[in-house]
Design a protein around this motif. Structure first.
Motif, short mmCIF file in Angstrom:
data_model
loop_
_atom_site.label_atom_id
_atom_site.label_comp_id
_atom_site.label_asym_id
_atom_site.label_seq_id
_atom_site.Cartn_x
_atom_site.Cartn_y
_atom_site.Cartn_z
N LEU A 193 0.82 -1.21 0.00
CA LEU A 193 0.00 0.00 0.00
C LEU A 193 0.85 1.26 0.00
O LEU A 193 0.62 2.19 -0.77
CB LEU A 193 -0.93 -0.01 1.21
CG LEU A 193 -1.87 1.20 1.33
CD1 LEU A 193 -2.93 1.13 0.25
CD2 LEU A 193 -2.52 1.27 2.69
N GLU A 194 1.89 1.26 0.86
CA GLU A 194 2.70 2.48 1.02
C GLU A 194 3.37 2.87 -0.29
O GLU A 194 3.44 4.04 -0.64
CB GLU A 194 3.75 2.25 2.10
CG GLU A 194 4.43 3.51 2.51
CD GLU A 194 5.14 3.38 3.85
OE1 GLU A 194 6.03 4.17 4.09
OE2 GLU A 194 4.79 2.47 4.64
N SER A 197 0.35 3.45 -3.20
CA SER A 197 -0.55 4.59 -3.00
C SER A 197 0.23 5.89 -2.79
O SER A 197 -0.36 6.92 -2.47
CB SER A 197 -1.48 4.34 -1.81
OG SER A 197 -0.73 4.32 -0.62
N ALA A 198 1.55 5.85 -2.98
CA ALA A 198 2.34 7.08 -2.89
C ALA A 198 2.04 7.96 -4.10
O ALA A 198 1.47 7.50 -5.08
CB ALA A 198 3.83 6.71 -2.86
N PRO A 199 2.41 9.26 -4.02
CA PRO A 199 2.16 10.14 -5.17
C PRO A 199 2.73 9.59 -6.48
O PRO A 199 2.09 9.69 -7.53
CB PRO A 199 2.86 11.43 -4.77
CG PRO A 199 2.84 11.44 -3.29
CD PRO A 199 2.95 10.00 -2.87
N GLU A 200 3.94 8.98 -6.43
CA GLU A 200 4.53 8.45 -7.67
C GLU A 200 4.00 7.06 -7.99
O GLU A 200 4.42 6.41 -8.94
CB GLU A 200 6.06 8.45 -7.60
CG GLU A 200 6.67 7.56 -6.55
CD GLU A 200 6.76 8.23 -5.18
OE1 GLU A 200 6.13 9.28 -4.98
OE2 GLU A 200 7.45 7.67 -4.30
N TRP A 203 -1.21 7.72 -8.08
CA TRP A 203 -1.73 9.09 -8.25
C TRP A 203 -1.05 9.85 -9.37
O TRP A 203 -1.53 10.91 -9.76
CB TRP A 203 -1.66 9.85 -6.92
CG TRP A 203 -2.47 9.17 -5.89
CD1 TRP A 203 -2.02 8.60 -4.74
CD2 TRP A 203 -3.88 8.91 -5.92
NE1 TRP A 203 -3.05 8.01 -4.05
CE2 TRP A 203 -4.20 8.19 -4.76
CE3 TRP A 203 -4.90 9.22 -6.82
CZ2 TRP A 203 -5.50 7.76 -4.47
CZ3 TRP A 203 -6.19 8.80 -6.54
CH2 TRP A 203 -6.48 8.09 -5.38
N LYS A 229 -6.81 2.87 -7.19
CA LYS A 229 -7.09 4.23 -6.71
C LYS A 229 -8.26 4.21 -5.72
O LYS A 229 -8.26 4.95 -4.74
CB LYS A 229 -7.43 5.15 -7.89
CG LYS A 229 -6.20 5.66 -8.62
CD LYS A 229 -6.60 6.60 -9.75
CE LYS A 229 -5.39 7.07 -10.53
NZ LYS A 229 -5.78 7.84 -11.71
N ALA A 232 -6.83 2.91 -2.50
CA ALA A 232 -5.94 3.89 -1.87
C ALA A 232 -6.74 5.07 -1.34
O ALA A 232 -6.44 5.60 -0.26
CB ALA A 232 -4.90 4.37 -2.88
N ALA A 233 -7.78 5.50 -2.09
CA ALA A 233 -8.59 6.63 -1.64
C ALA A 233 -9.35 6.26 -0.37
O ALA A 233 -9.49 7.08 0.55
CB ALA A 233 -9.54 7.05 -2.75
N THR A 236 -7.01 6.48 2.48
CA THR A 236 -6.75 7.88 2.83
C THR A 236 -7.90 8.45 3.65
O THR A 236 -7.68 9.09 4.68
CB THR A 236 -6.57 8.73 1.56
OG1 THR A 236 -5.55 8.14 0.78
CG2 THR A 236 -6.19 10.16 1.90
N SER A 239 -7.74 7.18 7.08
CA SER A 239 -6.70 7.79 7.92
C SER A 239 -7.04 9.25 8.24
O SER A 239 -6.60 9.78 9.26
CB SER A 239 -5.34 7.69 7.24
OG SER A 239 -5.32 8.48 6.08
N ARG A 247 -3.21 3.30 10.93
CA ARG A 247 -2.66 4.26 9.95
C ARG A 247 -3.72 5.20 9.43
O ARG A 247 -4.23 5.04 8.35
CB ARG A 247 -2.00 3.53 8.78
CG ARG A 247 -0.69 2.94 9.23
CD ARG A 247 0.28 2.87 8.11
NE ARG A 247 -0.10 1.84 7.15
CZ ARG A 247 0.74 1.34 6.25
NH1 ARG A 247 1.94 1.78 6.22
NH2 ARG A 247 0.36 0.41 5.40
#
Lengths: 247, 118
Positions: A193-194, A197-200, A203, A229, A232-233, A236, A239, A247
Motif C-alpha cells: 500500500l505504502e 498509494s504514494a504520489p509516484e 496518483w 485508486k 488507496a482513496a 486515505t 486515515s 494508519r
C-alpha cells in the motif's frame, strides 16, 4: 504482391554516431514474415552490425518490444504484410534511453520492480501449510489476467505520464502489485500500500489508457490502476477520518 | 504514505463522483430542458410547478451536489490536460490554483444561487 518491402530502422552506435540515424533495408516480403523475421534477415544476410533484442519469437519472452510505424509493438507479433506497401518504420521503444540501435536501457524499471514486492508475501505468524495452497477457479480469475504480463515494457513506452514523470512506478508494475494483492494466497497488500498509494504510485496516473491498448497480452493495467485508486482513496479517507485507527 | 499528500485522493474521489453523476444526470436534464420541452416533444411543466420543485431542499441539495462535483471533475481533467498536454509542469501551482480555484468559485456561486431561491 510486390516481393520486397522497405524497412527504415533507427540506428545508433554510440562509438561512432552523435545522434540516431535511419537506415533503409530492402527485405523480402513474405506472407508469414513478422518484423522480427525481417530484422533477422537483415542481421544474417545484409548487415551484421544491427542490434536488437529477441528470443522466443512467439510473444512470451517480451524481449522484442520496439516502436513499429509509431506504435509500441512486439516485433514477433507484427506482420510485415500488415504494413504494406511500406516503408515500415522501426524505432526503439519510446520513453527509454537507447543503448544501441533498437536496444533500450531498462534499469529504471528493474530498480523499481522489487519495491512492489511482486511475489507471494506469506503470513509469517502462521506456520507453512502441510499441503499446497488451494484456490478455487473464481479466486484464480480474480488475478489471472494481471499474471499474463511478460514485462515487455510496451505499456511504459505507450504511457505519456511515464515519459514526463520518471519517478512514476508505471503501468506494468502497478498491475503486478494488483496481481499479488488480488491473490487469495497473498498477505502483502498492506506492505504494498505504502509504495503503490504514494504520489509516484497510482496518483501519477491520469488515466490516459494507452497502456491497456498497447498490451500484447490482454492485461488491463489502466483498469488495475483505477481499481487501486479506489482502495488507496478509501485508505486515505480512513486515515483522515479515523487518525487514531490503523494508519 | 497516503497522508503525505492526502489531498490528491480526495480530489480524485470528487473527480470520480463528478464524472459518474454528470454522466448519469446531465444527459437527462439536457434532453428534457434543452430539447424535449422547448421543442414540444413532451408537455412542459408550468413555471409554478418547477418553482415549487426547485424550492424543495432535496432538489436544491441534488442540484448543488451535481454542480459542485461536476465542477471538480472538470477542474481535475483540465488541470491534467493543461499540465501534461501543454507541458506546463513548471506552472503547476498556477494551473492547480486556477483549475480548483475556478471550481471553488463556481461551487460558491451555485450554493449562493440555490440558497437564495425564494
Amino acid at each position: 504482391m510486390p516481393d520486397t518491402i522497405a524497412v527504415d530502422v533507427t540506428r545508433y552506435r554510440p562509438d561512432r554516431d552523435d545522434r540516431p540515424t535511419t537506415q533503409r533495408y530492402e527485405i523480402p516480403l513474405r506472407k508469414e514474415w513478422t518484423v522480427l523475421d525481417g530484422l533477422n534477415y537483415v542481421k544474417d544476410r545484409v548487415d551484421g552490425t544491427l542490434s536488437y533484442r529477441w528470443s522466443c519469437r512467439m510473444g512470451i519472452c517480451g524481449s522484442c518490444g520496439m516502436t513499429i510505424d509509431g506504435d509500441p509493438k512486439l516485433a514477433c507479433e507484427t506482420f510485415l504484410t500488415d504494413h504494406r506497401p511500406g516503408p515500415v518504420r522501426v524505432e526503439p521503444l519510446h520513453n527509454f534511453p537507447v543503448i544501441r540501435d533498437l536496444v533500450v536501457e531498462l534499469t529504471d524499471f528493474m530498480a523499481k520492480l522489487p519495491r512492489a514486492k511482486p511475489w507471494l508475501v506469506t503470513d509469517s505468524d502462521k506456520p507453512p501449510p502441510d499441503a499446497e495452497y488451494r484456490q478455487t477457479p473464481a479466486e484464480m480469475d480474480e488475478y489471472k489476467q494481471y499474471s499474463m504480463c511478460i514485462n515487455c515494457m510496451l505499456c511504459y513506452a505507450a504511457c505519456p505520464v511515464y515519459g514526463l514523470e520518471r519517478d512514476f512506478l508505471g503501468p506494468a508494475l502497478i498491475a503486478l502489485a494488483q496481481r499479488y494483492n488480488l491473490d487469495s494466497r497473498d498477505h502483502g497488500a498492506d506492505e504494498r500500500l505504502e509504495v503503490v498509494s504514494a504520489p509516484e504510485g497510482v496518483w501519477d496516473c491520469t488515466f490516459v489508457g494507452e497502456c491497456s491498448r498497447a498490451c500484447p497480452k490482454g492485461v488491463d493495467p489502466a483498469g488495475a490502476i483505477q481499481r487501486y485508486k479506489v482502495t488507496a482513496a478509501k485508505e486515505t479517507l480512513r486515515s483522515l477520518l479515523l487518525p487514531w485507527g490503523r494508519r | 504514505m497516503t497522508t503525505r499528500r492526502p489531498v490528491e485522493p480526495v480530489l480524485w474521489l470528487a473527480f470520480s463522483a463528478g464524472g459518474m453523476l454528470s454522466a448519469l444526470l446531465v444527459p437527462v436534464l439536457l434532453l428534457l430542458f434543452g430539447l424535449a420541452f422547448p421543442l414540444g416533444l413532451l408537455p412542459a411543466p408550468d413555471h409554478a410547478h418547477l418553482h415549487a420543485l426547485v424550492r424543495s431542499p432535496v432538489t436544491r441539495l441534488v442540484l448543488l451536489a451535481l454542480t459542485v462535483l461536476a465542477l471538480f471533475h472538470a477542474a481535475h481533467r483540465l488541470r491534467y490536460t493543461v499540465r501534461d498536454g501543454l507541458q506546463l509542469k513548471r506552472l503547476e501551482r498556477l494551473v492547480d490554483a486556477l483549475c480548483y480555484g475556478g471550481a471553488v468559485a463556481g461551487s460558491a456561486l451555485a450554493a449562493y444561487l440555490l440558497a437564495t431561491i425564494s
